[in-house]
Design an enzyme around this catalytic site. Structure first.
Site, PDB file in Angstrom:
ATOM      1  N   LYS A   1       2.236  -3.892   6.379  1.00  0.00           N
ATOM      2  CA  LYS A   1       2.813  -3.701   5.473  1.00  0.00           C
ATOM      3  C   LYS A   1       4.308  -3.469   5.343  1.00  0.00           C
ATOM      4  CE  LYS A   1      -1.025  -4.935   3.319  1.00  0.00           C
ATOM      5  NZ  LYS A   1      -0.971  -5.705   2.304  1.00  0.00           N
TER       6      LYS A   1
ATOM      7  N   SER B   1       0.608  -0.726  -0.201  1.00  0.00           N
ATOM      8  CA  SER B   1      -0.118   0.094   0.001  1.00  0.00           C
ATOM      9  C   SER B   1       0.814   1.240  -0.084  1.00  0.00           C
ATOM     10  CB  SER B   1      -0.925  -0.288   1.314  1.00  0.00           C
ATOM     11  OG  SER B   1      -1.087   0.953   1.397  1.00  0.00           O
TER      12      SER B   1
ATOM     13  N   TYR C   1      -1.249  -1.710  10.918  1.00  0.00           N
ATOM     14  CA  TYR C   1      -2.153  -2.270   9.229  1.00  0.00           C
ATOM     15  C   TYR C   1      -0.806  -1.587   8.272  1.00  0.00           C
ATOM     16  CZ  TYR C   1      -3.393  -1.991   4.472  1.00  0.00           C
ATOM     17  OH  TYR C   1      -3.617  -1.890   3.173  1.00  0.00           O
TER      18      TYR C   1
HETATM   19  P1  NAD Z   1     -10.794  -7.735   1.309  1.00  0.00           P
HETATM   20  O1  NAD Z   1     -10.569  -7.222   2.965  1.00  0.00           O
HETATM   21  O2  NAD Z   1     -11.776  -7.332   0.645  1.00  0.00           O
HETATM   22  O3  NAD Z   1      -9.697  -8.655   1.185  1.00  0.00           O
HETATM   23  C1  NAD Z   1      -9.152  -9.439   1.590  1.00  0.00           C
HETATM   24  C2  NAD Z   1      -9.405 -11.271   1.755  1.00  0.00           C
HETATM   25  O4  NAD Z   1      -8.455 -11.346   2.785  1.00  0.00           O
HETATM   26  C3  NAD Z   1     -10.935 -11.257   2.849  1.00  0.00           C
HETATM   27  O5  NAD Z   1     -11.572 -11.909   1.301  1.00  0.00           O
HETATM   28  C4  NAD Z   1     -10.510 -11.984   3.344  1.00  0.00           C
HETATM   29  O6  NAD Z   1     -11.564 -12.320   3.749  1.00  0.00           O
HETATM   30  C5  NAD Z   1      -9.153 -12.553   3.216  1.00  0.00           C
HETATM   31  N1  NAD Z   1      -8.391 -13.218   4.384  1.00  0.00           N
HETATM   32  C6  NAD Z   1      -8.108 -12.699   5.808  1.00  0.00           C
HETATM   33  N2  NAD Z   1      -6.832 -12.925   6.810  1.00  0.00           N
HETATM   34  C7  NAD Z   1      -7.136 -14.033   5.815  1.00  0.00           C
HETATM   35  C8  NAD Z   1      -6.437 -15.091   6.876  1.00  0.00           C
HETATM   36  N3  NAD Z   1      -5.926 -14.747   7.331  1.00  0.00           N
HETATM   37  N4  NAD Z   1      -7.079 -16.484   5.409  1.00  0.00           N
HETATM   38  C9  NAD Z   1      -6.894 -16.333   4.885  1.00  0.00           C
HETATM   39  N5  NAD Z   1      -8.089 -15.405   3.697  1.00  0.00           N
HETATM   40  C10 NAD Z   1      -8.281 -14.267   5.049  1.00  0.00           C
HETATM   41  O7  NAD Z   1      -8.972  -6.093   2.053  1.00  0.00           O
HETATM   42  P2  NAD Z   1      -8.880  -5.754  -0.246  1.00  0.00           P
HETATM   43  O8  NAD Z   1      -9.375  -4.306  -0.738  1.00  0.00           O
HETATM   44  O9  NAD Z   1      -9.244  -6.297  -1.197  1.00  0.00           O
HETATM   45  O10 NAD Z   1      -7.636  -5.784   0.092  1.00  0.00           O
HETATM   46  C11 NAD Z   1      -6.580  -7.187  -0.842  1.00  0.00           C
HETATM   47  C12 NAD Z   1      -5.065  -6.779  -0.121  1.00  0.00           C
HETATM   48  O11 NAD Z   1      -4.828  -5.464  -1.090  1.00  0.00           O
HETATM   49  C13 NAD Z   1      -5.236  -6.404   1.580  1.00  0.00           C
HETATM   50  O12 NAD Z   1      -3.106  -7.269   1.863  1.00  0.00           O
HETATM   51  C14 NAD Z   1      -4.900  -5.161   1.726  1.00  0.00           C
HETATM   52  O13 NAD Z   1      -3.912  -4.766   2.514  1.00  0.00           O
HETATM   53  C15 NAD Z   1      -4.098  -4.505   0.127  1.00  0.00           C
HETATM   54  N6  NAD Z   1      -4.466  -2.978   0.251  1.00  0.00           N
HETATM   55  C16 NAD Z   1      -5.987  -2.825  -0.301  1.00  0.00           C
HETATM   56  C17 NAD Z   1      -5.963  -1.564  -0.084  1.00  0.00           C
HETATM   57  C18 NAD Z   1      -7.680  -1.017  -0.349  1.00  0.00           C
HETATM   58  O14 NAD Z   1      -7.988   0.320  -0.618  1.00  0.00           O
HETATM   59  N7  NAD Z   1      -8.371  -2.092  -1.195  1.00  0.00           N
HETATM   60  C19 NAD Z   1      -5.191  -0.151  -0.188  1.00  0.00           C
HETATM   61  C20 NAD Z   1      -3.928  -0.397   0.013  1.00  0.00           C
HETATM   62  C21 NAD Z   1      -3.700  -2.760  -0.160  1.00  0.00           C
HETATM   63  C1  UD1 Z   2      -6.923   4.845   3.319  1.00  0.00           C
HETATM   64  C2  UD1 Z   2      -5.939   4.032   4.468  1.00  0.00           C
HETATM   65  C3  UD1 Z   2      -4.852   4.305   4.287  1.00  0.00           C
HETATM   66  C4  UD1 Z   2      -5.121   2.745   3.009  1.00  0.00           C
HETATM   67  C5  UD1 Z   2      -6.224   3.922   1.652  1.00  0.00           C
HETATM   68  C6  UD1 Z   2      -5.779   2.622   0.184  1.00  0.00           C
HETATM   69  C7  UD1 Z   2      -7.108   5.520   6.843  1.00  0.00           C
HETATM   70  C8  UD1 Z   2      -6.308   6.629   7.792  1.00  0.00           C
HETATM   71  N1  UD1 Z   2      -5.848   5.493   5.497  1.00  0.00           N
HETATM   72  O1  UD1 Z   2      -6.603   6.083   3.161  1.00  0.00           O
HETATM   73  O2  UD1 Z   2      -3.833   3.340   4.857  1.00  0.00           O
HETATM   74  O3  UD1 Z   2      -3.671   2.683   2.386  1.00  0.00           O
HETATM   75  O4  UD1 Z   2      -7.119   4.056   2.012  1.00  0.00           O
HETATM   76  O5  UD1 Z   2      -7.501   2.004   0.410  1.00  0.00           O
HETATM   77  O6  UD1 Z   2      -8.074   4.673   6.661  1.00  0.00           O
HETATM   78  N2  UD1 Z   2     -12.394  11.691   3.895  1.00  0.00           N
HETATM   79  C9  UD1 Z   2     -14.010  12.479   4.335  1.00  0.00           C
HETATM   80  N3  UD1 Z   2     -14.965  11.365   4.694  1.00  0.00           N
HETATM   81  C10 UD1 Z   2     -14.733  10.051   4.575  1.00  0.00           C
HETATM   82  C11 UD1 Z   2     -13.380   9.081   4.125  1.00  0.00           C
HETATM   83  C12 UD1 Z   2     -12.921   9.324   3.893  1.00  0.00           C
HETATM   84  O7  UD1 Z   2     -13.401  13.407   3.674  1.00  0.00           O
HETATM   85  O8  UD1 Z   2     -16.046   9.383   5.389  1.00  0.00           O
HETATM   86  C13 UD1 Z   2     -11.201  11.687   3.084  1.00  0.00           C
HETATM   87  C14 UD1 Z   2     -10.311  11.201   3.925  1.00  0.00           C
HETATM   88  O9  UD1 Z   2     -10.087  12.364   4.661  1.00  0.00           O
HETATM   89  C15 UD1 Z   2      -9.271  11.888   2.271  1.00  0.00           C
HETATM   90  C16 UD1 Z   2      -9.961  11.108   1.089  1.00  0.00           C
HETATM   91  O10 UD1 Z   2     -11.520  11.473   1.803  1.00  0.00           O
HETATM   92  O11 UD1 Z   2      -8.606  13.184   2.184  1.00  0.00           O
HETATM   93  C17 UD1 Z   2      -9.919   9.983   0.989  1.00  0.00           C
HETATM   94  O12 UD1 Z   2     -10.241   8.855   2.368  1.00  0.00           O
HETATM   95  P1  UD1 Z   2      -9.750   7.076   2.219  1.00  0.00           P
HETATM   96  O13 UD1 Z   2     -10.358   6.926   0.639  1.00  0.00           O
HETATM   97  O14 UD1 Z   2     -10.384   6.953   3.792  1.00  0.00           O
HETATM   98  O15 UD1 Z   2      -8.446   7.047   1.735  1.00  0.00           O
HETATM   99  P2  UD1 Z   2      -7.060   7.594   2.517  1.00  0.00           P
HETATM  100  O16 UD1 Z   2      -7.243   8.576   3.372  1.00  0.00           O
HETATM  101  O17 UD1 Z   2      -6.078   7.691   1.029  1.00  0.00           O
END
Ligand code: NAD
Ligand code: UD1
Length: 356
Positions: free
Chosen positions: A167, A137, A163
């Protein structure tokens, strides 16, 4: 062995948001997909059926996806999955991702994210599968020191929650592993802000409880599930005072994983490489609200409240390394991100929960 080595990819956490969307372009590119997920954050589906997102993917692609309800913390069960298939590569999505929760239960986050990753890597090593794509991330960069953020930006400084640190630690473990054994090939993908849904509207982000992130919250306000959005601060040094982020369409992100898998298969150079996945453009909270309002035709009530702890003013990436190294770049616009989110939210106002 019941699959061919060159085409079978294991997705840990493949029933989740990013994983389930990634299955589609993988299948379209000719890969066979096996999913391992403990369903701790995915919709389980009816007794005896596959999880709902997997069923939806099968309907969308017309192809079968092998699914195992397995916890990464159970090494024996993970190993049994590897005994049954001959994987060319693993994409490691599984983990916990709620920033606030990670401050309350850090040990759980470290156990699932860090210990879970170590378990996976040990099983991979034992089965001589040494190609991995890892979901990292942009959070590892901490407070941006310069914009746009390149991969050369420092990582690990002033990380405020378990978190983000998990990472960062996993990235370090992957670097150490690659240094110790030159057969490993690892691509670390640092996602910026994934949003949106499959353009059919039949697959999308399905958060349980109150969404933490902006786009799902905006969508729930637009559909009438929540009365009002809170905008966290309008006194930042940005275009309109609200926070700016690099929003990336989930299908662009999904395709980025396919490019990474292909790179691992053709790459002669081993080791660990970290790559930003984003568009390189930043949009403010108010710009997102405005675009969502336009595409949905709904008014989105909002109120300005104080800043959220830990937020920065702006975060967006330099996406040029992804283009150079993977031949990938994001194609979809903010309008498409909002349109596809809205389609999903309109078709499934309660997410998949009503289908369980
Ligand atoms: P998500 O929670 O939708 O998907 C994660 C999946 O992992 C889920 O289906 C959950 O059931 C499974 N899981 C959790 N613990 C487990 C375990 N111990 N064994 C097997 N399965 C397990 O999340 P996502 O948004 O799809 O994110 C996927 C990856 O990308 C994560 O590692 C997250 O940290 C990373 N990531 C996501 C975002 C985002 O905004 N969605 C941003 C940056 C990084
Ligand atoms: C969040 C996570 C970050 C993760 C990233 C990617 C937090 C503190 N950080 O960051 O670790 O890597 O998502 O998915 O959760 N906002 C509002 N109102 C809301 C929600 C968000 O104003 O109800 C604003 C936030 O202040 C920010 C922007 O919207 O400026 C985006 O927020 P968000 O979607 O939570 O993403 P990140 O802050 O980038």
């Amino acid at each position: 062995m019941n699959t061919t080595k060159s085409q079978c990819v294991l997705l840990t956490g493949g029933a989740g948001y990013v994983g389930s969307h990634t299955i589609i372009p993988l299948i379209e590119s000719g890969y066979e997909v096996v999913v391992l997920d403990n369903l701790s954050n995915a919709c389980k589906g009816l007794e005896g059926q596959k999880p709902v997102p997997i069923t939806k993917v099968e309907e969308l692609t017309g192809k079968e996806v092998t699914f195992y309800n397995v916890d990464l913390l159970n090494s024996n069960s993970v190993s049994e999955v590897f005994d049954k298939h001959d994987f060319c590569c693993v994409i490691h999505f599984a983990g916990l991702k709620a920033v606030g929760e990670s401050c309350h239960i850090p040990l759980t986050y470290y156990r699932v994210n860090v210990s879970g990753s170590i378990n996976l890597l040990e099983v991979m090593k034992a089965h001589n599968v040494k190609k991995l794509v890892f979901s990292s991330s942009s959070t590892v960069y901490g407070e941006p020191q310069f914009l746009p953020i390149t991969e050369a930006h420092s990582v690990g400084n002033n990380l405020l929650n378990g978190y983000a640190k998990s990472k960062y630690y996993i990235e370090g473990i992957l670097q150490d592993l690659c240094n110790s054994d030159k057969d490993w090939s690892v691509i670390i993908l640092r996602y910026f802000n994934p949003v949106g849904a499959h353009p059919s509207g039949n697959l999308g982000e399905d958060p349980t409880g109150i969404p933490n992130n902006l786009m799902p919250f905006v969508a729930q306000v637009a559909v009438g599930s929540r009365p009002c959005l809170q905008v966290f601060g309008n006194d930042y040094d940005t275009v309109d005072g609200t926070g700016v982020r690099d929003y990336l369409h989930i299908m662009d992100l999904a395709e980025g994983h396919v490019s990474a898998v292909k790179k691992l298969q053709t790459n002669n150079k081993n080791g660990a490489v970290a790559i930003n996945l984003g568009t390189g453009n930043g949009y403010s909270v108010l710009q997102v609200i405005d675009m969502f309002s336009q595409v949905s035709g709904r008014k989105i009530p909002y109120e300005i409240v104080g800043r959220r702890q830990g937020d920065c003013a702006s975060s967006y990436c330099d996406a040029s390394f992804a283009k150079d190294y993977l031949g990938w770049e994001a194609k979809r616009t903010l309008k498409e991100m909002c349109q596809d989110t809205w389609k999903w939210q309109s078709l499934y106002p309660q997410g998949f929960s009503t289908l369980k």
